[in-house]
Enzyme design. Structure first.
Site, PDB file in Angstrom:
ATOM      1  CE1 TYR A 275     -13.516   3.751  -7.734  1.00 52.05           C
ATOM      2  CE2 TYR A 275     -15.970   3.720  -7.863  1.00 52.05           C
ATOM      3  CZ  TYR A 275     -14.805   3.155  -7.482  1.00 52.05           C
ATOM      4  OH  TYR A 275     -14.894   1.810  -6.747  1.00 52.05           O
TER       5      TYR A 275
ATOM      6  CB  THR B 258     -17.137  -1.079  -8.330  1.00 50.36           C
ATOM      7  OG1 THR B 258     -18.257  -0.288  -8.206  1.00 50.36           O
ATOM      8  CG2 THR B 258     -16.257  -0.130  -9.588  1.00 50.36           C
ATOM      9  CG  ASP B 259     -22.366  -1.763  -7.826  1.00 47.14           C
ATOM     10  OD1 ASP B 259     -21.636  -0.926  -7.539  1.00 47.14           O
ATOM     11  OD2 ASP B 259     -23.392  -1.853  -7.205  1.00 47.14           O
ATOM     12  CD  GLU B 260     -19.817   3.431  -7.819  1.00 47.56           C
ATOM     13  OE1 GLU B 260     -19.463   4.519  -8.188  1.00 47.56           O
ATOM     14  OE2 GLU B 260     -19.735   3.376  -6.739  1.00 47.56           O
TER      15      GLU B 260
ATOM     16  CG  LEU C   8      -8.728  -5.286  -2.563  1.00 47.29           C
ATOM     17  CD1 LEU C   8      -7.503  -6.186  -1.624  1.00 47.29           C
ATOM     18  CD2 LEU C   8     -10.091  -5.235  -1.613  1.00 47.29           C
ATOM     19  CB  ALA C   9      -4.123  -0.614  -4.664  1.00 51.67           C
TER      20      ALA C   9
ATOM     21  CG  ASP D 194      -2.142   0.931   1.133  1.00 53.70           C
ATOM     22  OD1 ASP D 194      -3.029   0.408   1.088  1.00 53.70           O
ATOM     23  OD2 ASP D 194      -1.758   2.087   0.919  1.00 53.70           O
TER      24      ASP D 194
ATOM     25  CE  LYS E  15     -12.131  -0.657  -9.301  1.00 55.16           C
ATOM     26  NZ  LYS E  15     -10.905  -1.246  -8.483  1.00 55.16           N
TER      27      LYS E  15
ATOM     28  CB  SER F 181     -12.134   3.965  -3.527  1.00 56.45           C
ATOM     29  OG  SER F 181     -12.267   4.661  -2.186  1.00 56.45           O
TER      30      SER F 181
END
Ligand code: NAD
Ligand code: TYD
Length: 350
Positions: A157, A131-133, A82-83, A34, A161, A86
């Site tokens: 964002y 993500t679902d976005e 995951l970095a 991280d 992604k 967000s």
């Protein structure tokens, strides 16, 4: 025996993933990488920092040479990535930072994996957390995002992604890199940075500060308790089909304003105030630009193929969450003051 690189492990979801893997799999070596942006906080992992199967490395995924060195030095055989930057509101103010970390950073990791692993065998896996976005926005009807829904991102964002997801699939199709992707709905729970709706509002109610509701508060999100997301990640990491995508969600849709009222009631009650007293703090403000109307996930593939389902009812999850933030006011005060960042600046960069 695995040597797993978990990126973004000092953030909200990442710290829960690291904790579960370190505690559950003592035979694995977990390397938490991280760069400790404003969203990364090592106090999230105080309880496991001394464990012998855990190591923290401060590094930026955008630095390709360092990523390659880390893959070699730690004999990394799998990645749980995951970095990321967000927060949608930050992406509207600074889209380039999102392209840098979410797109270029992911590409660096993919390429470090491709170059270091050479022969891909059963041991290798690049697991990308998304993500679902990326699917865009739904109307107020009963449609849900499935794994087949066409990508249609709207915010910088979600566009970043979506782009990273495409690169992950391109590495599978082109080079045969063993990958898996999951796309999850909005998470809530402990250690979430208080810029996101739930911890921000809990903190504001506690301090009698205004609650800025975007637009009319009618947007809908599908909320999942973070520990249920992490159980799904554990399952997909071990049993997911290479090359596949899994949607993760709780079948738990809430209109923002209804959720805010539940939070107000819960915080008021736990603080010994009259229930609903803090409703006076609700303030409708200018809507977020490009604000997606509704997200809702169909996670039946994950249920049917891998047997996952959420363990907590939302009422129980939100009660636990409010309770955690009120019990951990030092954590909230520390991150809102930014004090934790001063200490990390001096840490050694890999
Ligand atoms: P977060 O912002 O809390 O944590 C992100 C972490 O990544 C931080 O620790 C930060 O220091 C680190 N990081 C950022 N840039 C970096 C860089 N260049 N190099 C190395 N580390 C860096 O995020 P989160 O909410 O825990 O989300 C984690 C992942 O899950 C993200 O990829 C996000 O897109 C995805 N996701 C989040 C949600 C949600 O509701 N929070 C839902 C679905 C998917
Ligand atoms: P957020 O937690 O930022 O997650 P996301 O935008 O990724 O879904 O926001 C959740 C919802 O709450 C979203 O519809 C925007 C809204 N919101 C507010 O109304 N006020 C706020 O101050 C914030 C941060 C979010």
């Amino acid at each position: 025996m695995h040597h797993i690189l978990i990126t973004g492990g000092a953030g909200f979801i990442g710290s829960h993933v690291v904790r579960l893997f370190v505690n559950k799999y003592s035979e694995y070596q977990i390397i938490n990488l991280d760069s400790l942006t404003y969203a990364g906080n090592l106090t999230n992992l105080k309880d496991i920092e001394g464990k012998s199967n855990y190591k923290f490395v401060k590094a930026d995924i955008c630095d390709f040479d360092v990523m390659q060195r880390i893959f070699t030095d730690f004999q990394i055989d799998s990645v749980i990535h995951l970095a990321a930057e967000s927060h949608v509101d930050r992406s509207i103010k600074d889209p380039l930072a999102f392209a840098r970390t979410n797109v270029m950073g992911t590409l660096n990791l993919l390429d470090a994996a491709r170059q270091t692993w050479k022969d891909f065998d059963k041991q290798h896996l690049f697991y990308h957390i998304s993500t679902d976005e990326v699917y865009g926005s739904l109307e107020f009807d009963d449609t849900l995002f499935t794994e087949e829904t066409k990508y249609d991102p709207h915010s910088p964002y979600s566009a970043s992604k979506a782009s990273s997801d495409h690169f992950v699939r391109a590495y599978y199709d082109t080079y045969g890199l063993p990958v898996v992707i999951s796309n999850c709905s909005n998470n809530y729970g402990s250690f979430q940075f208080p810029e996101k709706l739930i911890p921000l509002f809990i903190n504001n109610i506690r301090h009698n500060k205004l609650l800025p509701v975007y637009g009319k508060g009618e947007n809908v999100r599908d909320w999942l308790f973070v520990e249920d997301h992490v159980r799904a990640i554990d399952l997909i990491f071990h049993k997911g089909k290479t090359g596949d995508t899994y949607n993760i969600g709780g079948f738990n849709e809430w209109k923002n304003i209804d959720l805010i009222r539940v939070m107000i009631k819960t915080v008021d009650r736990l603080l010994g105030r009259k229930e609903g007293e803090s409703e006076k703090l609700i303030t409708y403000v200018t809507d977020r630009a490009g604000h997606d109307l509704r997200y809702a996930i169909d996670s039946s593939k994950l249920k049917n193929e891998l047997g996952w389902q959420p363990s907590l009812q939302f009422e129980e999850g939100i009660e636990k969450t409010v309770h955690w933030y009120l019990e951990n006011q030092d954590w909230l005060d520390n991150v809102t003051s930014g004090d934790y960042l001063k200490y990390y600046k001096e840490m050694y960069n890999y």
